[in-house]
Design a protein around this motif. Structure first.
Motif, PDB file in Angstrom:
ATOM      1  N   ARG A 136      -0.077   3.962  -2.951  1.00 40.10           N
ATOM      2  CA  ARG A 136      -0.774   5.089  -2.584  1.00 40.10           C
ATOM      3  C   ARG A 136      -0.198   6.195  -3.266  1.00 40.10           C
ATOM      4  O   ARG A 136      -0.483   7.323  -3.730  1.00 40.10           O
ATOM      5  CB  ARG A 136      -1.058   5.203  -1.159  1.00 40.10           C
ATOM      6  CG  ARG A 136      -2.321   4.384  -0.785  1.00 40.10           C
ATOM      7  CD  ARG A 136      -2.500   4.523   0.796  1.00 40.10           C
ATOM      8  NE  ARG A 136      -1.485   4.890   1.579  1.00 40.10           N
ATOM      9  CZ  ARG A 136      -1.090   3.736   2.448  1.00 40.10           C
ATOM     10  NH1 ARG A 136      -1.649   2.856   2.483  1.00 40.10           N
ATOM     11  NH2 ARG A 136      -0.355   4.095   3.195  1.00 40.10           N
ATOM     12  N   ASP A 153       0.716  -1.231   0.121  1.00 42.97           N
ATOM     13  CA  ASP A 153      -0.067  -0.106  -0.109  1.00 42.97           C
ATOM     14  C   ASP A 153       0.855   1.234  -0.100  1.00 42.97           C
ATOM     15  O   ASP A 153       0.514   2.446  -0.690  1.00 42.97           O
ATOM     16  CB  ASP A 153      -0.994   0.011   1.055  1.00 42.97           C
ATOM     17  CG  ASP A 153      -2.164  -0.744   0.799  1.00 42.97           C
ATOM     18  OD1 ASP A 153      -2.378  -1.376  -0.192  1.00 42.97           O
ATOM     19  OD2 ASP A 153      -3.073  -0.927   1.903  1.00 42.97           O
ATOM     20  N   HIS A 213      -1.044   9.063  -6.550  1.00 48.56           N
ATOM     21  CA  HIS A 213      -1.293  10.542  -6.396  1.00 48.56           C
ATOM     22  C   HIS A 213      -0.046  11.275  -6.991  1.00 48.56           C
ATOM     23  O   HIS A 213       0.025  12.396  -6.723  1.00 48.56           O
ATOM     24  CB  HIS A 213      -1.292  10.762  -4.947  1.00 48.56           C
ATOM     25  CG  HIS A 213      -2.504  10.291  -4.108  1.00 48.56           C
ATOM     26  ND1 HIS A 213      -2.661   9.222  -3.550  1.00 48.56           N
ATOM     27  CD2 HIS A 213      -3.663  10.995  -4.091  1.00 48.56           C
ATOM     28  CE1 HIS A 213      -3.755   9.107  -3.014  1.00 48.56           C
ATOM     29  NE2 HIS A 213      -4.669   9.917  -3.398  1.00 48.56           N
ATOM     30  N   PRO A 225      -4.526   1.552  -7.288  1.00 50.83           N
ATOM     31  CA  PRO A 225      -4.870   0.846  -6.055  1.00 50.83           C
ATOM     32  C   PRO A 225      -6.262  -0.080  -6.348  1.00 50.83           C
ATOM     33  O   PRO A 225      -6.274  -1.270  -5.499  1.00 50.83           O
ATOM     34  CB  PRO A 225      -5.540   2.064  -4.999  1.00 50.83           C
ATOM     35  CG  PRO A 225      -4.697   3.193  -5.607  1.00 50.83           C
ATOM     36  CD  PRO A 225      -4.345   2.955  -6.958  1.00 50.83           C
TER      37      PRO A 225
END
Length: 220
Positions: free
Chosen positions: A26, A22, A30, A48
């Motif tokens: 993540r 993760d 972004h 994700p």
């Protein structure tokens, strides 16, 4: 805009616990547009969702190669991703490595290396927090001087050693992350030399390494 390829291998093991990938997932989801100018903003935003999908559909494990079309109608891809590491091919001439490092002040700092491939490889290093705020290289990376890449063999004269050093112009270098060791390996590039000249120059060249020490990279 995107394509997921399924390849049985060890590069992205989906039997890992659900949150294991993760951090880097993540972070990439972004990615702001200014980091890769020819990649539309938030192009990796669906990463994700697809990672979760693959965890469900590939219970025995496998590799995910996440591909997207860039603004030049070429393919950019995430070749490898884990909790703390990602390797990307943004274009034929641009490869990227990212390594999330434990850092006492903000928990995590991300080291990114962009390597441009022209006549020879040339790398650029930058650092970010997990919100993609740019951090100062001086806070995390020691200066690696040009002279540190050279060593004179015992059998070589000083005159010949100096001559070979002068052949290396301009001075550019390639950097590569070794994620399992939290190291960066630096190698001088020699774009203006013939293959025969490169063979001769290699006799005096050294690789240099730095290793993450918790606060910054340290020479090793």
């Amino acid at each position: 805009m995107r394509k997921i390829l399924y390849i049985l291998s060890l590069a992205f093991c989906l039997t890992t616990p659900a949150n294991a990938q993760d951090t880097m997932v993540r972070f990439l989801a972004h990615t702001p547009e200014h980091v890769f100018e020819f990649i539309p903003d938030r192009l990796f935003a669906e990463l994700p969702e697809y990672v979760q999908l693959m965890r469900k559909s590939q219970p025995l494990g496998g590799e995910i190669v996440f591909e997207v079309k860039n603004r030049f109608n070429d393919t950019s891809r995430i070749d490898t991703i884990s909790n703390d590491y990602a390797a990307l091919t943004m274009a034929e001439t641009l490869h990227v490595q990212m390594l999330a490092l434990p850092y006492e002040k903000t928990d995590t700092v991300v080291c990114m290396i962009k390597t441009y491939y022209g006549p020879e490889a040339e790398s650029v290093i930058s650092f970010y927090d997990l919100n993609w705020n740019r951090l100062s290289n001086a806070d995390f990376m020691p200066q690696v001087q040009e002279e540190e890449f050279f060593a004179k063999p015992d059998s070589m004269t000083d005159q010949r050693f100096d001559e070979l050093k002068r052949w290396i112009e301009p001075v550019i270098w390639k950097a590569e992350i070794i994620p399992s060791l939290q190291q960066i390996v630096f190698t001088l590039s020699t774009p203006m030399l013939t293959q025969e000249e490169k063979t001769q120059v290699n006799a005096i060249l050294l690789q240099r390494k730095v290793k993450w020490g918790g606060k910054m990279f340290e020479k090793c």
